[in-house]
Motif scaffolding. Structure first.
Motif, PDB file in Angstrom:
ATOM      1  N   MET A  43       0.930  -1.262  -0.050  1.00  0.00           N
ATOM      2  CA  MET A  43      -0.096   0.025  -0.011  1.00  0.00           C
ATOM      3  C   MET A  43       0.978   1.073   0.090  1.00  0.00           C
ATOM      4  SD  MET A  43      -3.257  -0.905  -0.272  1.00  0.00           S
ATOM      5  CE  MET A  43      -3.874   0.926  -0.069  1.00  0.00           C
ATOM      6  N   ARG A  44       1.979   1.153   0.665  1.00  0.00           N
ATOM      7  CA  ARG A  44       2.935   2.337   0.735  1.00  0.00           C
ATOM      8  C   ARG A  44       3.621   2.503  -0.573  1.00  0.00           C
ATOM      9  NH1 ARG A  44       3.996   0.436   5.857  1.00  0.00           N
ATOM     10  NH2 ARG A  44       5.638  -0.832   5.426  1.00  0.00           N
ATOM     11  N   GLN A  47       0.798   4.121  -2.654  1.00  0.00           N
ATOM     12  CA  GLN A  47       0.543   5.446  -2.577  1.00  0.00           C
ATOM     13  C   GLN A  47       1.638   6.406  -3.018  1.00  0.00           C
ATOM     14  OE1 GLN A  47      -0.082   5.105   1.546  1.00  0.00           O
ATOM     15  NE2 GLN A  47      -2.313   4.804   1.339  1.00  0.00           N
ATOM     16  N   SER A  48       2.931   5.970  -2.905  1.00  0.00           N
ATOM     17  CA  SER A  48       4.055   6.798  -3.078  1.00  0.00           C
ATOM     18  C   SER A  48       4.183   6.820  -4.655  1.00  0.00           C
ATOM     19  CB  SER A  48       5.469   6.155  -2.784  1.00  0.00           C
ATOM     20  OG  SER A  48       5.685   4.876  -3.143  1.00  0.00           O
ATOM     21  N   ARG A  50       1.640   6.674  -6.536  1.00  0.00           N
ATOM     22  CA  ARG A  50       0.469   7.633  -6.999  1.00  0.00           C
ATOM     23  C   ARG A  50       0.749   9.130  -6.939  1.00  0.00           C
ATOM     24  NH1 ARG A  50      -4.289   5.730  -3.862  1.00  0.00           N
ATOM     25  NH2 ARG A  50      -4.310   4.352  -5.531  1.00  0.00           N
ATOM     26  N   LYS A  51       1.341   9.269  -5.678  1.00  0.00           N
ATOM     27  CA  LYS A  51       1.883  10.756  -5.438  1.00  0.00           C
ATOM     28  C   LYS A  51       3.069  11.014  -6.493  1.00  0.00           C
ATOM     29  CE  LYS A  51       3.516  13.676  -1.511  1.00  0.00           C
ATOM     30  NZ  LYS A  51       3.791  13.613  -0.285  1.00  0.00           N
TER      31      LYS A  51
END
Length: 73
Positions: A43-44, A47-48, A50-51
């Motif tokens: 998940m990290r 998310q990273s 996506r950012k």
């Protein structure tokens, strides 16, 4: 140079550990699409990524604006 050879050996051992981490991923619960549900580490990463994509889109937008401004001058 001796340190880099040791780091290479450690990298090889780390690769083995990652291979050992593979089977538990298959033990993760499956989602409605039949794929394993991502764990906290996954998940990290998601998310990273996506950012990073959002930031790259902003940079591209600013570069486009700058190009238009240079052409106008």
């Amino acid at each position: 140079m001796g340190d880099s050879a040791g780091a290479g050996a450690a990298g090889g051992a780390g690769g083995g550990a990652a291979g050992g981490g593979g089977p538990p991923k298959t033990e993760r619960p499956l989602g409605p699409d039949g794929k394993p549900i991502p764990g906290p580490e996954d998940m990290r990463k998601i998310q990273s990524q996506r950012k990073m994509n959002q930031q790259q889109a902003q940079v591209d937008e600013v570069i486009g604006i700058m190009h238009k401004n240079v052409e106008a001058v």
